[in-house]
Scaffold this motif. Structure first.
Motif, mmCIF file in Angstrom:
data_model
loop_
_atom_site.group_PDB
_atom_site.id
_atom_site.type_symbol
_atom_site.label_atom_id
_atom_site.label_comp_id
_atom_site.label_asym_id
_atom_site.label_seq_id
_atom_site.Cartn_x
_atom_site.Cartn_y
_atom_site.Cartn_z
ATOM 1 N N ASN A 1 44.281 25.948 24.070
ATOM 2 C CA ASN A 1 44.524 26.521 25.389
ATOM 3 C C ASN A 1 43.833 27.872 25.507
ATOM 4 O OD1 ASN A 1 46.750 24.666 26.618
ATOM 5 N ND2 ASN A 1 47.465 25.115 24.539
ATOM 6 N N ALA A 2 43.351 28.170 26.698
ATOM 7 C CA ALA A 2 42.798 29.495 26.950
ATOM 8 C C ALA A 2 43.940 30.469 27.210
ATOM 9 C CB ALA A 2 41.870 29.453 28.152
ATOM 10 N N VAL A 3 43.932 31.605 26.525
ATOM 11 C CA VAL A 3 44.911 32.664 26.791
ATOM 12 C C VAL A 3 44.231 33.912 27.331
ATOM 13 C CG1 VAL A 3 46.611 31.806 25.140
ATOM 14 C CG2 VAL A 3 44.878 33.410 24.370
ATOM 15 N N TYR A 4 42.885 33.913 27.317
ATOM 16 C CA TYR A 4 42.136 34.981 27.980
ATOM 17 C C TYR A 4 40.708 34.517 28.175
ATOM 18 C CZ TYR A 4 39.841 39.366 29.111
ATOM 19 O OH TYR A 4 39.125 40.343 29.755
ATOM 20 N N PHE A 5 40.151 34.801 29.345
ATOM 21 C CA PHE A 5 38.731 34.653 29.590
ATOM 22 C C PHE A 5 38.322 35.734 30.574
ATOM 23 C CE2 PHE A 5 34.964 33.242 31.825
ATOM 24 C CZ PHE A 5 34.145 32.868 30.766
ATOM 25 N N GLY A 6 37.398 36.576 30.140
ATOM 26 C CA GLY A 6 36.961 37.661 30.999
ATOM 27 C C GLY A 6 36.088 38.628 30.237
ATOM 28 N N ASN A 7 35.908 39.805 30.802
ATOM 29 C CA ASN A 7 35.059 40.816 30.182
ATOM 30 C C ASN A 7 35.660 41.314 28.868
ATOM 31 O OD1 ASN A 7 33.285 40.693 32.347
ATOM 32 N ND2 ASN A 7 34.406 42.263 33.501
ATOM 33 N N GLY A 8 34.805 41.538 27.890
ATOM 34 C CA GLY A 8 35.278 42.037 26.604
ATOM 35 C C GLY A 8 35.817 43.451 26.704
ATOM 36 N N THR B 1 37.614 44.765 28.994
ATOM 37 C CA THR B 1 38.915 44.896 29.664
ATOM 38 C C THR B 1 40.011 44.069 29.000
ATOM 39 O OG1 THR B 1 38.368 43.084 31.198
ATOM 40 C CG2 THR B 1 37.791 45.324 31.883
ATOM 41 N N VAL B 2 39.723 43.458 27.859
ATOM 42 C CA VAL B 2 40.682 42.552 27.252
ATOM 43 C C VAL B 2 41.963 43.271 26.813
ATOM 44 C CG1 VAL B 2 39.580 42.742 24.971
ATOM 45 C CG2 VAL B 2 40.994 40.756 25.488
ATOM 46 N N MET B 3 41.820 44.476 26.245
ATOM 47 C CA MET B 3 43.010 45.192 25.773
ATOM 48 C C MET B 3 43.881 45.632 26.947
ATOM 49 S SD MET B 3 42.699 44.935 22.560
ATOM 50 C CE MET B 3 43.886 46.082 21.874
ATOM 51 N N ASP B 4 43.231 46.042 28.039
ATOM 52 C CA ASP B 4 43.991 46.434 29.226
ATOM 53 C C ASP B 4 44.760 45.249 29.795
ATOM 54 O OD1 ASP B 4 43.006 49.001 29.008
ATOM 55 O OD2 ASP B 4 41.324 48.634 30.384
ATOM 56 N N TYR B 5 44.149 44.059 29.751
ATOM 57 C CA TYR B 5 44.818 42.883 30.295
ATOM 58 C C TYR B 5 46.095 42.580 29.511
ATOM 59 C CZ TYR B 5 46.014 37.973 30.859
ATOM 60 O OH TYR B 5 46.706 36.811 31.052
ATOM 61 N N PHE B 6 46.022 42.542 28.208
ATOM 62 C CA PHE B 6 47.194 42.186 27.418
ATOM 63 C C PHE B 6 48.269 43.282 27.494
ATOM 64 C CE2 PHE B 6 44.272 39.150 25.383
ATOM 65 C CZ PHE B 6 45.044 38.006 25.500
ATOM 66 N N SER B 7 47.841 44.527 27.639
ATOM 67 C CA SER B 7 48.839 45.587 27.843
ATOM 68 C C SER B 7 49.557 45.377 29.160
ATOM 69 C CB SER B 7 48.153 46.961 27.827
ATOM 70 O OG SER B 7 47.574 47.222 26.564
ATOM 71 N N GLY B 8 48.817 44.913 30.171
ATOM 72 C CA GLY B 8 49.401 44.706 31.486
ATOM 73 C C GLY B 8 50.377 43.547 31.544
ATOM 74 N N VAL B 9 50.256 42.578 30.620
ATOM 75 C CA VAL B 9 51.182 41.439 30.624
ATOM 76 C C VAL B 9 52.250 41.589 29.538
ATOM 77 C CG1 VAL B 9 49.519 39.851 31.651
ATOM 78 C CG2 VAL B 9 49.634 40.066 29.147
ATOM 79 N N GLY B 10 52.372 42.817 28.989
ATOM 80 C CA GLY B 10 53.465 43.097 28.070
ATOM 81 C C GLY B 10 53.160 42.905 26.600
ATOM 82 N N ALA C 1 50.854 33.434 31.245
ATOM 83 C CA ALA C 1 50.269 34.645 31.810
ATOM 84 C C ALA C 1 48.823 34.404 32.230
ATOM 85 C CB ALA C 1 50.351 35.783 30.789
ATOM 86 N N TYR C 2 48.084 33.640 31.414
ATOM 87 C CA TYR C 2 46.687 33.344 31.746
ATOM 88 C C TYR C 2 46.605 32.517 33.036
ATOM 89 C CZ TYR C 2 42.110 31.094 31.615
ATOM 90 O OH TYR C 2 40.874 30.629 31.960
ATOM 91 N N LYS C 3 47.460 31.512 33.145
ATOM 92 C CA LYS C 3 47.435 30.664 34.335
ATOM 93 C C LYS C 3 47.827 31.434 35.586
ATOM 94 C CE LYS C 3 48.259 26.292 31.904
ATOM 95 N NZ LYS C 3 49.195 25.146 31.704
ATOM 96 N N SER C 4 48.708 32.400 35.427
ATOM 97 C CA SER C 4 49.179 33.164 36.589
ATOM 98 C C SER C 4 48.189 34.241 37.006
ATOM 99 C CB SER C 4 50.533 33.818 36.267
ATOM 100 O OG SER C 4 51.497 32.841 35.945
ATOM 101 N N ASN C 5 47.485 34.829 36.044
ATOM 102 C CA ASN C 5 46.677 36.021 36.329
ATOM 103 C C ASN C 5 45.168 35.784 36.341
ATOM 104 O OD1 ASN C 5 48.787 38.353 36.265
ATOM 105 N ND2 ASN C 5 49.244 37.160 34.425
ATOM 106 N N LEU C 6 44.672 34.829 35.554
ATOM 107 C CA LEU C 6 43.226 34.711 35.378
ATOM 108 C C LEU C 6 42.644 33.369 35.804
ATOM 109 C CD1 LEU C 6 42.805 36.413 31.867
ATOM 110 C CD2 LEU C 6 42.350 37.410 34.121
ATOM 111 N N HIS C 7 43.407 32.298 35.627
ATOM 112 C CA HIS C 7 42.833 30.959 35.789
ATOM 113 C C HIS C 7 42.253 30.746 37.186
ATOM 114 C CE1 HIS C 7 42.205 26.738 34.996
ATOM 115 N NE2 HIS C 7 42.896 26.409 36.077
ATOM 116 N N ASP C 8 42.967 31.119 38.218
ATOM 117 C CA ASP C 8 42.480 30.896 39.581
ATOM 118 C C ASP C 8 41.216 31.706 39.847
ATOM 119 O OD1 ASP C 8 44.533 29.155 40.051
ATOM 120 O OD2 ASP C 8 45.816 30.622 41.064
ATOM 121 N N ASN C 9 41.164 32.926 39.314
ATOM 122 C CA ASN C 9 39.975 33.760 39.510
ATOM 123 C C ASN C 9 38.742 33.133 38.855
ATOM 124 O OD1 ASN C 9 41.528 35.641 40.866
ATOM 125 N ND2 ASN C 9 41.913 36.866 39.017
ATOM 126 N N VAL C 10 38.934 32.563 37.653
ATOM 127 C CA VAL C 10 37.818 31.919 36.941
ATOM 128 C C VAL C 10 37.349 30.697 37.727
ATOM 129 C CG1 VAL C 10 37.117 30.743 34.819
ATOM 130 C CG2 VAL C 10 38.568 32.775 34.695
#
Length: 585
Positions: free
Chosen positions: A218-225, A227-236, A275-284
Motif C-alpha cells: 500500500n502507498a502511505v506517501y507519494f509526493g515531494n521528497g 515535504t515528506v517530514m512535514d506531511y507525517f508531522s501534520g498527520v500525527g 491518512a494517505y487516502k484522505s490527504n494525498l490519493h485524490d490529489n495524485v
C-alpha cells in the motif's frame, strides 16, 4: 493502479491500488521495508512482471500512451545484482552492448564504439576501462565501478526512462552518494529516473524529487521528497528527535510509532494508509488525470529509436555474441588444468597399451571402450556448465531485446567448438600411435571421425541437461547417472543383457561410439591368430565374444543414430532455453 499476483499454491496480492506520476527531469525513490513490493512495482513499470509469472491489473502509461514493446526497448532497467560477464574488460563490456543494442539503421559500427567510449568518460570509468569486471572468485573492478558499468550499459540507448533496483546496495555511503549524484545529473538532463532504495543517507535522501513510501503493497506517501517530514508531522507522526528521514519512514512503514514502540503495528499501518487516502490519493489522481489531458502526443521522446523489431540483424548478433563468447571462454576452455588432464590421460593410455600385439584383441577393444567412456563423460560434464552460469545474463539481455535466442544459442555452440574438437584430436594422436592400433592413415582418420562425432553428441547431452535443470550440481549428478547407464549398456561390460532392459543400448551414446570404433579398426571376415600354441589356428574377428555381441555391421545406422542425437539434444537445449527471458523468441 498496479495489482501484481504470483501463482504458486494460491494467488497473493502484492501491490494494492498504487497511483503516481513522475515527470521528465524528476528522480523518484521508492522506499519501504523488505517485502513491501518495491521490486515488484519496479518490474511492473519496466514491463517485466510477466517474466516473473505475475499478473498485472490496471494500466501503465508513458506520456499518455500504453506501454509497448517498442517503448520497452528504450527503457533502461538496472537490476540489483550487477549481471556482467566477469572475464570481459569494462571497454569490452560496453562495446559489445553497444554493438548489440544500438540500431544499424542510424549508427555505424565505429559510431557505436564511440558511443561506448563516451559513456566510459561520462561515468568516470576511464581509469579502469582496461580492467576486467571480475566476480566472487576473480579480482576485478570495485563494486561502485561495476554499478556504474551496469548503469552505463543502459545509458547507451539514451533512454528517456531509467529504472534501477537498489543501485546503492552493498556500497559504502560515499560511493552510494556518487552513484545517486550521477543519476541526479542524468535526470536533470531531461530523463525520468525511478529507483528502489532501501535506506539512503540523509544527503542522498534529499536529492530525490519525489518519494513513494510503501507498506505491505500500500502507498502511505507519494509526493515531494522535501515535504515528506512535514506531511507525517501534520498527520500525527512527528519524530521525537532528529533522525535520518529514510530511517524514520522505514520505521513508520514497518508499523513502529515515532517513539519506537512495537505495540499494535497493524494499527499504525492502517492509520498511515487511511491518512494517505484522505490527504494525498485524490490529489495524485487529479494530477494524473490533468497530465493525461495535456499529453496528446509523445512530447518527451519515448519513441522507438530502433526502427524495427530488432536493432541488429541475425548475422550481426551471432558475430558479436561469438566474439564475446570466445573472449569469455578462452579463460576456461583453454585452461592449463584441462589441457594437462587430457595430455596425462592420453600418455597413460599409450603407456598401458604400448604397442599392443595385433592378436591381443581384448586389450585393444578395452582401449576403444575406454575412449568411448572417457570422451562421453568429459565433454558432457564441461557442456553442463555452459548455460546455468549465464542464466541471469541471458534473462537480462533478452528482456531488453538485445538479440534473438537463436543467435545466442548458435554462438555458444560455435564458441566451444575449437577446444572441444582440439582436445580429443590431441588425445587420439598421442594414444593411437603409442598403443599400436592399426597404423594407417585411413584407420586413424576413421577412428578420429567417430571420436569427434561422439564428443559432439555428448556435448549436446550436456547442453540439454544444463538448459533443462539450470542447476549445475543437479545437472552433473543427473548426467553421471545417464552416462553410467549408457556405459553399462554399451556392450562391453555385459554381453548377455536381459531383453526387458536391452532397449537402453538403442539410446546409448557409448554403444554407438563403441560400435563405430570397432568398425574403424576391424572389418567383417577379418581374421587373427587365436592360439599361441597353434600358430596355424585362425579365427574370425567378428566371432570374438566381446565383438560378436556388438557386431561389426550396421556402421551407417550407428552414424545416423548419432547424428540424430547430435541434433536432437541441441534442439532440446534450445527449447529449454526459451523459458529464460521469454519476452522474445
Amino acid at each position: 493502479m498496479f495489482d501484481k499476483k504470483n501463482n504458486s499454491e494460491e494467488e497473493k496480492l502484492i501491490l494494492k491500488g498504487l497511483t503516481g506520476v513522475v515527470k521528465p527531469g524528476e528522480m523518484l525513490a521508492m522506499l519501504g521495508p523488505s517485502g513491501s513490493g518495491k521490486t515488484t512495482l519496479l518490474t511492473a513499470l519496466g514491463g517485466r512482471s510477466a517474466n516473473n509469472g505475475g499478473k498485472l491489473g490496471g494500466k501503465i502509461t508513458y506520456n499518455g500512451k500504453q506501454l509497448s514493446n517498442a517503448m520497452k526497448r528504450n527503457i533502461g532497467f538496472v537490476t540489483q545484482d550487477d549481471v556482467l560477464c566477469p572475464f570481459l574488460t569494462v571497454t569490452e563490456t560496453l562495446v559489445f552492448t553497444a554493438l548489440l543494442r544500438l540500431p544499424n539503421t542510424i549508427l555505424s559500427k565505429d559510431m557505436k564504439i564511440n558511443q561506448a567510449e563516451a559513456v566510459i568518460n561520462q561515468f568516470g570509468l576511464a581509469r579502469c576501462k582496461n580492467s576486467i569486471i571480475g566476480g566472487p572468485f576473480l579480482r576485478g573492478i570495485s563494486g561502485g565501478e561495476r554499478k556504474r558499468v551496469s548503469i552505463g550499459q543502459e545509458m547507451l540507448v539514451n533512454p528517456s526512462l531509467l529504472l534501477l533496483d537498489e543501485p546503492t546496495s552493498g556500497l559504502d555511503s560515499t560511493t552510494a552518494q556518487i552513484i545517486v549524484s550521477t543519476l541526479w545529473e542524468l535526470a536533470r538532463g531531461g530523463r525520468t529516473v525511478a529507483m528502489t532504495i532501501h535506506q539512503p543517507s540523509s544527503r542522498v535522501f534529499y536529492m530525490f524529487h519525489k518519494v513513494l513510501l510503501l507498506s505491505e503493497g500500500n502507498a502511505v506517501y507519494f509526493g515531494n521528497g522535501s515535504t515528506v517530514m512535514d506531511y507525517f508531522s501534520g498527520v500525527g507522526y512527528a519524530p521525537s528527535f532528529a533522525m535520518n528521514p529514510s530511517d524514520f519512514l522505514l520505521d513508520l512503514a514497518s508499523g513502529l510509532t515515532p517513539d519506537g514502540s512495537h505495540e499494535d503495528q497493524n494499527a499504525v499501518k492502517q492509520g498511515l494508509i487511511s491518512a494517505y487516502k484522505s490527504n494525498l490519493h485524490d490529489n495524485v489522481k487529479a494530477e494524473l488525470h490533468q497530465l493525461n489531458l495535456e499529453q496528446s502526443q509523445d512530447q518527451y521522446g519515448l519513441e522507438d529509436k530502433n526502427f524495427g523489431e530488432w536493432p541488429t540483424n541475425w548475422l550481426q548478433q551471432f558475430t558479436v555474441l561469438l566474439s564475446r563468447g570466445v573472449k569469455e571462454r578462452k579463460y576456461q576452455a583453454f585452461s592449463g588444468l584441462k589441457i594437462g588432464q587430457v595430455l596425462v590421460i592420453s600418455i597413460l593410455c599409450g603407456l598401458l597399451w604400448w604397442q599392443s600385439d595385433a592378436s591381443h584383441i581384448q586389450d585393444k577393444i578395452g582401449l576403444l571402450f575406454f575412449m568411448a567412456g572417457f570422451w562421453g563423460f568429459f565433454p558432457m560434464s564441461q557442456a553442463i556448465f555452459t548455460f546455468p552460469p549465464e542464466r541471469k545474463i541471458l534473462s537480462k539481455e533478452r528482456a531488453s531485446g538485445m538479440y534473438r535466442l537463436s543467435a545466442y544459442f548458435m554462438s555458444r555452440i560455435v564458441a566451444d567448438l575449437p577446444m572441444e574438437l582440439a582436445l580429443p584430436t590431441i588425445f587420439l594422436t598421442i594414444a593411437y600411435w603409442m598403443s599400436g592400433l592399426k597404423p594407417t592413415a585411413g584407420h586413424f582418420f576413421l577412428t578420429l571421425s567417430a571420436l569427434l562425432l561422439s564428443v559432439l553428441v555428448s556435448q549436446g547431452l550436456g547442453f540439454a541437461l544444463g538448459a533443462l535443470v539450470m542447476d549445475q550440481r543437479s545437472a552433473t549428478t543427473l548426467g553421471a547417472v545417464i552416462m553410467l547407464s549408457f556405459l553399462l549398456a554399451g556392450g562391453f561390460y555385459v554381453q548377455n543383457v536381459p531383453g526387458f532392459i536391452a532397449w537402453i543400448k538403442y539410446i546409448s551414446i557409448s554403444h554407438y561410439t563403441f560400435k563405430l570404433f570397432l568398425g574403424s579398426q576391424y572389418s567383417i571376415n577379418e581374421t587373427y591368430q587365436c592360439s599361441e600354441e597353434d600358430v596355424s589356428r585362425i579365427c574370425k574377428v567378428e566371432e570374438f565374444p566381446a565383438i560378436k555381441q556388438v557386431g561389426l555391421g550396421g556402421q551407417a545406422i550407428s552414424a545416423v543414430a548419432m547424428l540424430f542425437m547430435l541434433v536432437g539434444y541441441r534442439l532440446i537445449a534450445y527449447i529449454a532455453l526459451m523459458r529464460v527471458g521469454v519476452t522474445r523468441k
